[in-house]
Design a protein around this motif. Structure first.
Motif, mmCIF file in Angstrom:
data_model
loop_
_atom_site.group_PDB
_atom_site.id
_atom_site.type_symbol
_atom_site.label_atom_id
_atom_site.label_comp_id
_atom_site.label_asym_id
_atom_site.label_seq_id
_atom_site.Cartn_x
_atom_site.Cartn_y
_atom_site.Cartn_z
ATOM 1 N N ASP A 4 1.033 -1.276 0.060
ATOM 2 C CA ASP A 4 0.045 0.059 -0.196
ATOM 3 C C ASP A 4 0.756 1.292 0.172
ATOM 4 N N ASP A 5 2.004 1.220 0.490
ATOM 5 C CA ASP A 5 2.892 2.571 0.544
ATOM 6 C C ASP A 5 3.354 2.876 -0.990
ATOM 7 N N GLU A 7 1.450 2.211 -3.751
ATOM 8 C CA GLU A 7 0.434 2.461 -4.459
ATOM 9 C C GLU A 7 0.363 3.730 -4.983
ATOM 10 N N PHE A 8 -0.277 3.858 -6.388
ATOM 11 C CA PHE A 8 -0.244 5.349 -6.720
ATOM 12 C C PHE A 8 -1.544 6.136 -6.119
ATOM 13 N N LYS A 9 -1.513 7.282 -5.836
ATOM 14 C CA LYS A 9 -2.505 7.760 -5.074
ATOM 15 C C LYS A 9 -2.696 9.457 -5.916
ATOM 16 N N VAL A 10 -3.872 9.561 -6.272
ATOM 17 C CA VAL A 10 -4.284 10.881 -6.780
ATOM 18 C C VAL A 10 -4.677 11.738 -5.762
ATOM 19 N N ASN A 11 -4.094 12.899 -5.590
ATOM 20 C CA ASN A 11 -4.194 14.150 -4.833
ATOM 21 C C ASN A 11 -5.941 14.191 -4.667
ATOM 22 N N ARG A 12 -6.114 14.333 -3.300
ATOM 23 C CA ARG A 12 -7.729 14.345 -3.020
ATOM 24 C C ARG A 12 -8.336 15.657 -3.606
ATOM 25 N N LEU A 15 -9.467 14.979 -6.915
ATOM 26 C CA LEU A 15 -10.488 13.836 -7.177
ATOM 27 C C LEU A 15 -11.878 14.334 -6.869
ATOM 28 N N ASP A 40 -5.475 12.771 -13.301
ATOM 29 C CA ASP A 40 -4.056 12.326 -12.520
ATOM 30 C C ASP A 40 -3.465 13.480 -11.934
ATOM 31 N N ASN A 41 -2.368 13.246 -11.326
ATOM 32 C CA ASN A 41 -1.505 14.172 -10.705
ATOM 33 C C ASN A 41 -0.926 14.922 -11.450
#
Length: 67
Positions: A4-5, A7-12, A15, A40-41
């Motif tokens: 999970d560290d 994992e690609f995350k899009v800025n809230r 979103l 995406d970011n």
């Protein structure tokens, strides 16, 4: 195995526009309107417009607003 560290995350903040009607103002002063399907970011976006899907590269976007 999924970490999970990494994992690609899009800025809230980006979103919050997803699945909403938006107006994109481009750096060349043109506007694009439609429902934001994906972002995406890098601000690369996919809009659903009356003419179909439209991909807009993030470097062309000045800002995003909701009408």
């Amino acid at each position: 195995m999924k970490n999970d560290d990494n994992e690609f995350k899009v800025n809230r903040q980006f979103l919050r526009f997803k699945n909403k009607d938006v107006i994109l103002t481009l750096k060349n002063n043109e506007e694009a309107t439609g429902r934001l399907i994906s972002i995406d970011n890098y601000l690369n976006t996919v809009l659903e417009t009356e003419n179909g899907l439209q991909f807009i590269k993030g470097t062309k976007i000045a800002f995003i607003a909701m009408p």
